[in-house]
Design a protein around this motif. Structure first.
Motif, PDB file in Angstrom:
ATOM      1  N   ILE A 180      68.681  -3.734  28.734  1.00 23.52           N
ATOM      2  CA  ILE A 180      70.037  -3.671  28.105  1.00 23.52           C
ATOM      3  C   ILE A 180      70.991  -3.776  29.154  1.00 23.52           C
ATOM      4  N   GLY A 181      71.941  -4.611  29.303  1.00 25.00           N
ATOM      5  CA  GLY A 181      72.958  -4.566  30.388  1.00 25.00           C
ATOM      6  C   GLY A 181      72.105  -4.652  31.741  1.00 25.00           C
ATOM      7  N   GLY A 182      70.968  -5.237  31.954  1.00 20.52           N
ATOM      8  CA  GLY A 182      70.313  -5.359  33.168  1.00 20.52           C
ATOM      9  C   GLY A 182      69.412  -4.114  33.336  1.00 20.52           C
ATOM     10  N   VAL A 183      69.609  -3.128  32.565  1.00 17.50           N
ATOM     11  CA  VAL A 183      68.881  -2.012  32.942  1.00 17.50           C
ATOM     12  C   VAL A 183      67.355  -1.988  32.081  1.00 17.50           C
ATOM     13  N   PRO A 184      66.351  -2.191  32.520  1.00 18.07           N
ATOM     14  CA  PRO A 184      65.010  -2.347  32.080  1.00 18.07           C
ATOM     15  C   PRO A 184      64.657  -1.107  31.588  1.00 18.07           C
ATOM     16  N   LEU A 185      64.111  -1.180  30.356  1.00 20.57           N
ATOM     17  CA  LEU A 185      63.448  -0.034  29.649  1.00 20.57           C
ATOM     18  C   LEU A 185      62.043  -0.067  29.522  1.00 20.57           C
ATOM     19  N   ALA A 186      61.247   1.081  29.809  1.00 16.46           N
ATOM     20  CA  ALA A 186      59.718   0.908  29.532  1.00 16.46           C
ATOM     21  C   ALA A 186      59.219  -0.351  30.369  1.00 16.46           C
ATOM     22  N   PHE A 187      58.135  -1.127  29.852  1.00 14.74           N
ATOM     23  CA  PHE A 187      57.641  -2.089  30.520  1.00 14.74           C
ATOM     24  C   PHE A 187      58.756  -3.174  30.468  1.00 14.74           C
ATOM     25  N   LYS A 190      62.416  -6.703  36.755  1.00 14.56           N
ATOM     26  CA  LYS A 190      63.680  -6.838  37.300  1.00 14.56           C
ATOM     27  C   LYS A 190      64.168  -8.349  36.979  1.00 14.56           C
ATOM     28  N   HIS A 222      70.829  -9.569  27.522  1.00 12.64           N
ATOM     29  CA  HIS A 222      69.979  -8.388  26.844  1.00 12.64           C
ATOM     30  C   HIS A 222      68.943  -8.956  26.508  1.00 12.64           C
ATOM     31  N   ILE A 224      66.129  -6.991  23.434  1.00  8.13           N
ATOM     32  CA  ILE A 224      66.202  -6.141  22.384  1.00  8.13           C
ATOM     33  C   ILE A 224      64.810  -6.207  21.827  1.00  8.13           C
ATOM     34  N   PHE A 440      58.359  -2.701  35.690  1.00 10.11           N
ATOM     35  CA  PHE A 440      58.441  -1.119  35.680  1.00 10.11           C
ATOM     36  C   PHE A 440      57.685  -0.680  34.633  1.00 10.11           C
TER      37      PHE A 440
END
Lengths: 518, 464
Positions: A180-187, A190, A222, A224, A440
């Protein structure tokens, strides 16, 4: 071998499964310790202990919140010393958890009152607890990314309806990836920032397309995640549709890429309603779907993840992109020549479920026979025992039967490493196809924990063909370039994408069938 | 419309800690929750709580308001038989939940035998034991008689007791005088030195103190504790400041009222020589305050935590006098030289009433002098207290912790929060030797056992 099992129950000592994995690993590394299990006392874990021969009768009374310790050493003294050592390790891990002067939060409510504008709860606790925590998050106005699996479909529907009524998203359950907005969540990887928006019902699928786009010079606005069941009949695409809507409205998104298994017809119709209306271009990878199905809704059809990424990228950059798909030809020919007449089968061992599925699809479309898998697909037979391969076998090691009570195979390579070595020693195996997913969330140290296994497999069977995809970007924490270099040094073929890997497998199997190696 | 895509994500992470670290590495704003599975994971019970939350919250507000409004004052002294309602000549009160003679632990048995000798109901141990076996002696928890006692917590009919009155709600609480350390009755010792001291306490200490308290017009215990917390006490395992403050207040009155100079000197030396003299008063003021919050329907707050050396019991306001009981645990403590965990008796005493009232382990952050009990660093002590805010109803209005910028101590344990968050109350405690008469062998911190809380939670939900 003579051995002594020492066991211990620590009542009310809770640790998460990753911490326990680290602790178990450290104990197993102790000299003359044969095996060890350090797990929470849930029913599932106790079953696993029984299966592994580390169960003792005392464990029958254990509660979910009890820490069970069972250590098999060569003698009494070794086992007892290991238990003492474990105490130190656990205290150390606990301390590390609490280092710095960071405040510790004990509940979502406490954290939310500290960070009042928190807008996403990233939940990865055991499935049976996840519904309640998700409910709390929605209640306090947060979107939910629900990484946990084993959440019932009734709960999923309830959460999603509730979220929908509050204009919130529930990404998941079993949602591995969102950006979301360049922020990687969980797996997640970059990725570069850009104008391609992704809605993904498959986590690995999303990682593949977002990484490919980044590696080829594009970028992501994004991505999702929705969870795999969202596009089925029961859930009706609640999250998928909301996410698509958000991307249609999002001014940073120019091209939309949808990644999923084929949605239920009713869901597809609802997606179609949106795609017919928007003037943004929408590329759809609905793995296994016919092109006519999506084209009637004005979506651009893509057969594989790679093709989806390419088409979205071309629209984004406004130019044609060509990939060199023949670059492995010489290498392949060379290696296939070395195989002996007994070596005829493929074994695909995947940590990414979508990679396993896509490989099955490609092989089916290319009419490869005798495919067995633990995944359900039209072109393969379901394995009775997923731990035993038959002829051409494709295994998703992230499936429930392999992850009960242990971390995902992208984090914990142990199970797959064992399987790789087992398959390498099978004289009928011509080719091993494996995936390595970086980014990540994934294991940070494949250089130490995965590559040595590939080396061992090659050592055990030097003519064995090994294909390994490496999913990720140069910005990922694992040093992708270095890993690929090392793989190539071991004569491992590293294709650009999973689809290319699958087609390589097909070509190898076809060559073998035509007897080109004899 | 959801504006998620318009803002940067700000994430609360629950579960895999690496996800949090990765967020931080990507410069995202994120907090990690040190989540634990609830002790009872039954969505239907949870639903019932949610459905009834309004009336539970209302009841809990009523209870905590009463507890915080209490004004416990030391108003006098008398013999137990004269002043504790329903006290009987053959009744021995003990710490913790109800227990039979057979199931009592060593220290408690020793203390009971000693008390019978002190009462002159028996000349020696054999006689005392025979009386008990013949069924001539009744046992009951102090808590059923508005009383509390440390360790074995024995109160026998002719023991002098402090009278603490809650001036706000007019209820009273009672407790014995602290005997000091070493061979003492509360640790199960009963030899002649123990009985002699008890006799001296009745014949000298008690009359002197009684007169002094009377002329003082009452000693405000809340005031002393509020100051003691600022002076490094948590008034359970450390009472040095509380004892000193009490000593300062009572000394002029003793000097004024004592008929014998020598007695005054002996009494003052006795108090001065016992850093825990204030403990019993700290406990009784907690009892007087918590009793004000009893018997409020739908309240899930605890009014009692107490141990008898065999069992650990709790009571809730909403379930009145009902005990919920589980096995008492052996503390992981710091042991005095020459002793180990193998020597320790399971947790014992009514002193956990201090934690129930938001003191003791709950106020650990105010007591840096005893952080070696919790790991040695002052952050450890602070984290103990911070954690307890998660399971309590309110921050105390009077008792404050300087180190936390004068935040009130976490007060009013809520069984629903304990279960949901899987955070058990922490208790600071002394450790008794498992054999009678040896005394204290260590001190430390332990968590309350799970079992009584699960039982209380389930039964409480039945009542709503």
């Amino acid at each position: 071998m003579a051995h002594v099992i020492k066991s211990l129950i620590k009542s009310g000592e809770y640790f998460d499964s990753i911490t326990l994995m680290v602790a178990t690993k450290k104990i197993k590394e102790l000299k003359r310790v044969i095996d060890a299990a350090i797990v929470m006392g849930t029913l599932e874990n106790r079953k696993i202990l029984k299966a592994s021969g580390l169960y003792v009768e005392d464990f029958s009374k254990a509660l979910d919140n009890d820490l069970l310790i069972s250590i098999k050493g060569e003698n009494q003294k070794i086992s007892e010393e290991a238990i003492l050592k474990l105490d130190e390790i656990l205290i150390d891990l606990k301390k590390r958890k609490n280092t710095g002067n960071e405040q510790i939060f004990f509940s979502m409510g406490q954290a939310k009152s500290e960070m009042k504008d928190a807008n996403v709860a990233l939940i990865s606790i055991a499935g049976k607890y996840a519904t309640t925590e998700s409910m709390k998050a929605l209640n306090s106005g947060m979107n939910v990314m629900l990484f946990s699996d084993n959440v019932s479909i009734e709960d999923e529907l309830m959460l999603k309806k509730y979220a929908d009524s509050k204009n919130l998203l529930v990404m998941g359950p079993d949602c591995g990836t969102s950006i979301i907005g360049g922020v990687p969540l969980a797996f997640s990887n970059k990725v570069h920032s850009g104008d391609i928006g992704v809605v993904g019902a498959s986590g690995t699928g999303t990682q593949e397309v977002t990484s490919l786009i980044t590696n080829l010079g594009g970028g992501i606005s994004h991505a999702i995640g929705t969870g795999g069941r969202d596009v089925g009949k029961e859930i009706g695409g609640i999250t998928f549709l909301s996410a698509l809507n958000l991307l249609i409205e999002d001014e940073n998104t120019k091209v939309i890429l949808l990644v999923s298994k084929p949605p239920h017809v009713d869901v597809l119709a609802k997606i179609g309603k949106l795609t017919l209306k928007t003037n943004k271009q929408v590329v759809a990878v609905f793995l296994g779907a016919k092109s006519s199905l999506v084209e009637k809704y004005n979506m651009i059809y893509a057969k594989t993840l790679e093709e989806g990424a390419m088409k979205a990228l071309e629209l984004s950059l406004n130019r044609v992109i060509t990939l060199d798909k023949d670059q492995y030809d010489a290498e392949l020919k060379n290696q296939v020549k070395k195989l002996n007449f007994k070596q005829k089968y493929l074994r695909g061992l995947f940590s990414g479920g979508t990679f396993a599925f896509e490989t099955l699809l490609v092989m089916g479309q290319e009419l490869i026979q005798d495919i067995h898998s633990n995944l359900k697909a039209e072109t393969s037979k379901l394995l009775d025992d997923p731990s035993l391969s038959i002829k051409n076998t494709i295994i998703d090691l992230g499936a429930d039967e392999f992850t009960q009570g242990r971390p995902h195979p992208m984090i914990d390579y142990t199970l797959r490493n064992e399987r790789i070595l087992k398959e390498a020693q099978d004289p009928e195996v011509a080719c091993l196809y494996v995936d390595l997913v970086l980014g990540f969330g994934s294991n940070k140290n494949p250089g130490q924990e995965f590559l040595p296994t590939i080396k061992k497999a090659k050592d055990a069977n030097k003519d064995l063909l090994i294909i390994c995809t490496v999913t990720g970007t140069d910005g990922d924490p694992q040093n992708k370039k270095e890993i690929i270099k090392k793989l190539k040094e071991m004569d491992v073929i590293v294709p650009l994408s999973n689809a290319q890997g699958a087609y390589l497998c097909v070509r190898i199997l076809k060559k073998l069938n035509r007897g080109e190696n004899e | 419309m959801n504006n998620l895509l318009k803002q940067k994500p700000q994430v609360i992470n629950i579960g895999i800690k690496n996800f949090y670290s990765d967020l931080k590495n990507n410069q995202a704003r994120a907090l990690h929750v040190d989540w634990r599975p609830p002790l009872v994971n039954d969505p239907s019970l949870y639903q019932k709580i949610l459905f009834n939350m309004d009336k539970i919250s209302k009841a809990n507000t009523e209870v905590i308001t009463k507890i915080l409004a209490a004004r416990p004052v030391l108003v006098g002294m008398d013999l137990a038989i004269n002043v504790i309602p329903q006290m009987e000549k053959n009744l021995i009160l003990h710490a913790g939940p109800p227990i039979t003679w057979e199931r009592m632990c060593g220290p408690m048995k020793g203390a009971v035998l000693g008390a019978l000798i002190y009462e002159q109901m028996a000349k020696n141990i054999e006689e005392a034991e025979n009386l008990i076996l013949a069924g001539k002696i009744k046992f009951a928890p102090c808590h059923g008689y508005h009383s509390v006692g440390p360790m074995a917590g024995i109160i026998s009919p002719s023991m002098p007791v402090f009278i603490i009155e809650n001036l706000e709600h007019k209820n009273k609480a009672f407790t014995t005088m602290n005997e000091g350390l070493g061979k003492v009755l509360r640790y199960g010792a009963y030899d002649s030195s123990v009985i002699e001291r008890l006799n001296w306490m009745k014949d000298v200490l008690y009359p002197v103190l009684k007169d002094a308290i009377q002329i003082s017009g009452g000693i405000d215990l809340k005031n002393i504790i509020a100051q003691a917390l600022h002076m490094g006490d948590e008034v359970h395992n450390r009472n040095r400041a509380g004892t000193s403050l009490f000593y300062r207040q009572i000394t002029p009155h003793i000097v004024k009222t004592s008929k014998s100079n020598q007695n005054a000197i002996d009494v003052l030396n006795f108090i001065n020589g016992n850093d825990h003299f204030f403990l019993n008063l700290s406990m009784a003021q907690a009892k007087a305050s918590l009793d004000a919050g009893r018997d409020i329907r739908y309240s899930s707050l605890l009014t009692v935590m107490a141990r008898n050396g065999t069992d650990f019991g709790i009571q809730l306001s909403g379930t009145n006098d009902k005990w919920f009981v589980g096995k008492a645990l052996v503390p992981d403590a710091l042991y005095f030289p020459g002793f180990t965990k193998a020597d320790a008796n399971p947790d014992i005493g009514d002193s956990a009433i201090t934690e129930t009232a938001g003191l003791g382990g709950f106020a650990m952050a105010s007591s840096p002098a005893i952080v070696q009990f919790v790991g040695g660093k002052s952050e450890d002590a602070t984290n103990f207290t911070l954690k307890m805010y998660e399971i309590t109803e309110r921050e105390n209005n009077i008792y404050q912790i300087p180190y936390l910028n004068f935040r009130g101590t976490p007060t009013g344990i809520d069984v629903l929060k304990v279960i949901e968050k899987n955070i058990l109350p922490v208790i600071n405690t002394g450790v008794a030797h498992k054999n009678p008469g040896i005394g204290q062998v260590g001190a430390g911190v332990l968590s309350a056992p799970i079992e009584p809380f699960i039982k209380a939670y389930k039964e409480f939900i039945e009542t709503i």
